[in-house]
Design an enzyme around this catalytic site. Structure first.
Site, PDB file in Angstrom:
ATOM      1  CE  LYS A 113      -2.768   2.526   4.913  1.00 38.09           C
ATOM      2  NZ  LYS A 113      -2.451   1.720   3.762  1.00 38.09           N
ATOM      3  CB  SER A 119      -0.946   0.025   1.203  1.00 39.61           C
ATOM      4  OG  SER A 119      -0.215   0.134   2.409  1.00 39.61           O
TER       5      SER A 119
END
Length: 189
Positions: free
Chosen positions: A142, A71
């Site tokens: 993230k 990701s």
């Protein structure tokens, strides 16, 4: 007439005159800790103390994380290890746009903690705290896009995320990847 005594050199391990105590203690194996022979009991205690220290250090100061998914590519690859500074935001500093952060996604990305064997969970938690296992299913790595009060919208006509009406340039995205497959608008709490 020479009245000075001749200078003699002695090494660091040479005993001082009148001091017949040995400087070092050796076991049969030759291993010592603090001048005393290393025994299985001392080695075990030393191992436990070191492990506890590492767990406390990684829980409160710096924790290694293993990157388990794609990701964050191309910035972070699967299998990369990162060190997370756990003191970065403890003394008044706030996350800024562009920072890469690790957070517990329970309640947002993950609805509730998965149930499982509590002993296995403790062992897995210790291994992941030392960077030896993948992080738990609720830990996420993230990039910060918006901070408190920001109005974040996805996506504009060009397929970009806009923060407070200003489209973001995201050079860290893979070419051809969309920032989100789901349109959204949120004001960051």
């Amino acid at each position: 007439m020479d009245t000075e005594a001749p200078h003699t050199q002695r090494g660091h391990s040479s005993p001082v005159e009148g001091d017949e105590r040995p400087r070092f203690a050796f076991s049969r194996s030759g291993r010592t800790v603090g001048g005393r022979p290393l025994t299985w009991r001392r080695a075990g205690v030393l191992g436990v103390v070191c492990t506890v220290f590492l767990l406390l250090f990684s829980n409160f100061v710096v924790q290694p994380f293993l990157i388990p998914s794609r990701s964050m590519e191309p910035t972070l690859q699967v299998g990369d290890r990162v060190l997370v500074n756990k003191l970065a935001y403890r003394f008044g500093e706030q996350p800024r746009r562009g920072d890469v952060v690790v957070f517990d996604g329970t309640g947002s990305f993950v609805r509730e903690r998965p149930d499982g064997n509590p002993v296995a969970a403790v062992l897995h938690g210790a291994a992941s705290a030392l960077g030896l296992a993948e992080p738990s299913d609720t830990d996420f790595v993230k990039r910060v896009v918006g901070v408190g009060g920001d109005d974040v919208v996805c996506c504009d006509a060009a397929g970009r995320v806009a923060v407070n009406g200003v489209p973001l340039e995201e050079p860290y995205l893979q070419p051809g990847d969309a920032p989100s497959a789901v349109p959204f608008r949120i004001v960051v709490p």
